[in-house]
Design an enzyme around this catalytic site. Structure first.
Site, PDB file in Angstrom:
ATOM      1  N   ASP A 173       0.831  -1.205   0.000  1.00  0.00           N
ATOM      2  CA  ASP A 173       0.000   0.000   0.000  1.00  0.00           C
ATOM      3  C   ASP A 173       0.866   1.256   0.000  1.00  0.00           C
ATOM      4  O   ASP A 173       2.087   1.191   0.159  1.00  0.00           O
ATOM      5  CB  ASP A 173      -0.976   0.002   1.199  1.00  0.00           C
ATOM      6  CG  ASP A 173      -0.286  -0.337   2.530  1.00  0.00           C
ATOM      7  OD1 ASP A 173       0.958  -0.359   2.576  1.00  0.00           O
ATOM      8  OD2 ASP A 173      -1.005  -0.564   3.511  1.00  0.00           O
ATOM      9  N   GLU A 181      -9.557  -1.177   5.258  1.00  0.00           N
ATOM     10  CA  GLU A 181     -10.154  -0.786   6.534  1.00  0.00           C
ATOM     11  C   GLU A 181     -11.427  -1.585   6.782  1.00  0.00           C
ATOM     12  O   GLU A 181     -11.952  -2.227   5.859  1.00  0.00           O
ATOM     13  CB  GLU A 181     -10.478   0.721   6.477  1.00  0.00           C
ATOM     14  CG  GLU A 181      -9.272   1.616   6.215  1.00  0.00           C
ATOM     15  CD  GLU A 181      -8.353   1.789   7.432  1.00  0.00           C
ATOM     16  OE1 GLU A 181      -8.289   0.889   8.298  1.00  0.00           O
ATOM     17  OE2 GLU A 181      -7.680   2.831   7.484  1.00  0.00           O
ATOM     18  N   HIS A 232      -7.428  -3.866  10.376  1.00  0.00           N
ATOM     19  CA  HIS A 232      -7.171  -3.706   8.928  1.00  0.00           C
ATOM     20  C   HIS A 232      -5.961  -4.544   8.496  1.00  0.00           C
ATOM     21  O   HIS A 232      -5.099  -4.890   9.304  1.00  0.00           O
ATOM     22  CB  HIS A 232      -7.019  -2.226   8.541  1.00  0.00           C
ATOM     23  CG  HIS A 232      -5.700  -1.585   8.874  1.00  0.00           C
ATOM     24  ND1 HIS A 232      -5.525  -0.223   8.903  1.00  0.00           N
ATOM     25  CD2 HIS A 232      -4.485  -2.096   9.186  1.00  0.00           C
ATOM     26  CE1 HIS A 232      -4.280   0.062   9.206  1.00  0.00           C
ATOM     27  NE2 HIS A 232      -3.624  -1.054   9.391  1.00  0.00           N
ATOM     28  N   ASN A 268      -7.442  -1.686  14.360  1.00  0.00           N
ATOM     29  CA  ASN A 268      -8.860  -1.857  14.005  1.00  0.00           C
ATOM     30  C   ASN A 268      -9.068  -3.102  13.135  1.00  0.00           C
ATOM     31  O   ASN A 268     -10.134  -3.277  12.557  1.00  0.00           O
ATOM     32  CB  ASN A 268      -9.382  -0.608  13.272  1.00  0.00           C
ATOM     33  CG  ASN A 268      -8.639  -0.339  11.969  1.00  0.00           C
ATOM     34  OD1 ASN A 268      -7.721  -1.075  11.608  1.00  0.00           O
ATOM     35  ND2 ASN A 268      -9.040   0.699  11.265  1.00  0.00           N
TER      36      ASN A 268
HETATM   37  P1  PGA Z   1       2.443  -1.324  12.586  1.00  0.00           P
HETATM   38  O1  PGA Z   1       1.330  -1.237  11.474  1.00  0.00           O
HETATM   39  O2  PGA Z   1       3.340  -2.438  12.211  1.00  0.00           O
HETATM   40  O3  PGA Z   1       3.143  -0.001  12.555  1.00  0.00           O
HETATM   41  O4  PGA Z   1       1.744  -1.580  13.887  1.00  0.00           O
HETATM   42  C1  PGA Z   1       0.681  -2.415  11.117  1.00  0.00           C
HETATM   43  C2  PGA Z   1      -0.485  -2.122  10.222  1.00  0.00           C
HETATM   44  O5  PGA Z   1      -1.171  -1.116  10.427  1.00  0.00           O
HETATM   45  O6  PGA Z   1      -0.738  -2.928   9.308  1.00  0.00           O
END
Ligand code: PGA
Length: 239
Positions: free
Chosen positions: A62, A138, A133, A131
């Site tokens: 992404d 999302e 995702h 959350n």
């Molecule tokens: P993070 O992000 O590794 O910084 O916790 C993970 C994500 O949001 O997929």
């Protein structure tokens, strides 16, 4: 696994085994704090000559939108800084979503075509958001979603604020591989560390499959590996 260090070793071993078995593997890789230890372990293996990444094709999951490629806050810059510049690869094998594309829908179609042209994703490495995702899919993202422009949730923008001078500067949109795109990968590796991920992990892995928790869909994948540290696993129900 007991901690983040052990997660880094376990996840990097899976990725290294994939590359050893298939030297031209197609990998989809995440940005974020979780994979940092994994990338460091892979860089160590590469520097020791125990891993050859020259033929591996790298796709990014992404990118923010809008986001200039050369900006230090882009996911592309992050992946180069934290991983790709630390290992010996062929730059022509690195594929990114252009966060400044004039026509984001066309850019997403182009990315899907590139994935198809290399024969699909062999191993998709994913973090999980607080959350639930995966990539920037999302809550509410459809199971069959493809690479597309999405609006980011406040939780996701807050979680990315550390990359920016101020929280208001986090873009409101992103380009992301869809859940359908990810689910077509031959293997999926989900990694999570820390107590702040415990609820999303236990609900995604233990409760019902629901678009409210995009990571829950991964349980339908025939070759899913999940690696958690103690804290991220702390709310998992015992069976
Ligand atoms: P993070 O992000 O590794 O910084 O916790 C993970 C994500 O949001 O997929």
């Amino acid at each position: 696994v007991p901690d983040e260090e052990a997660l880094g070793k376990a996840a990097s071993r899976i990725i290294a085994e994939q590359v050893q078995a298939q030297p031209d593997s197609v990998l989809a890789l995440p940005t974020g704090r979780t994979p940092l230890r994994v990338y460091r372990e892979l860089a160590t293996l590469d520097q020791r000559g125990e891993l050859d990444l020259h033929r591996v094709r790298f796709f990014h999951l992404d990118e923010f939108y809008p986001m200039a490629t050369e900006s230090p806050t882009s996911f592309q810059a992050f992946l180069w800084r934290e991983f790709l510049s630390q290992v010996s690869i062929d730059r022509a094998n690195v594929y990114f979503l252009n966060g400044l594309a004039d026509d984001p829908a066309a850019e997403c179609r182009r990315y899907e075509e590139q994935i198809a042209a290399v024969g699909g994703l062999d191993l998709v490495v994913l973090g999980i958001g607080v959350n639930g995702h995966i990539a920037f899919n999302e809550p509410g993202s459809p199971f069959d979603s493809r690479t597309r422009l999405v609006t980011l949730c406040p939780e996701s923008r807050a979680a990315s604020a550390y990359l920016f001078p101020s929280a208001e500067e986090v873009p409101r949109q992103g380009l992301t591989m869809g859940i359908g795109t990810i689910m077509e990968g031959h293997r999926i590796l989900l990694i999570a560390v820390g107590e702040r991920k415990a609820r999303a992990v236990s609900e995604s892995l233990g409760d019902s499959l629901t678009p409210a928790l995009p990571a829950s869909f991964l349980r339908q994948h025939p070759d899913l590996t999940v690696i958690l540290d103690q804290e991220a696993a702390s709310l998992l129900k015992r069976v």
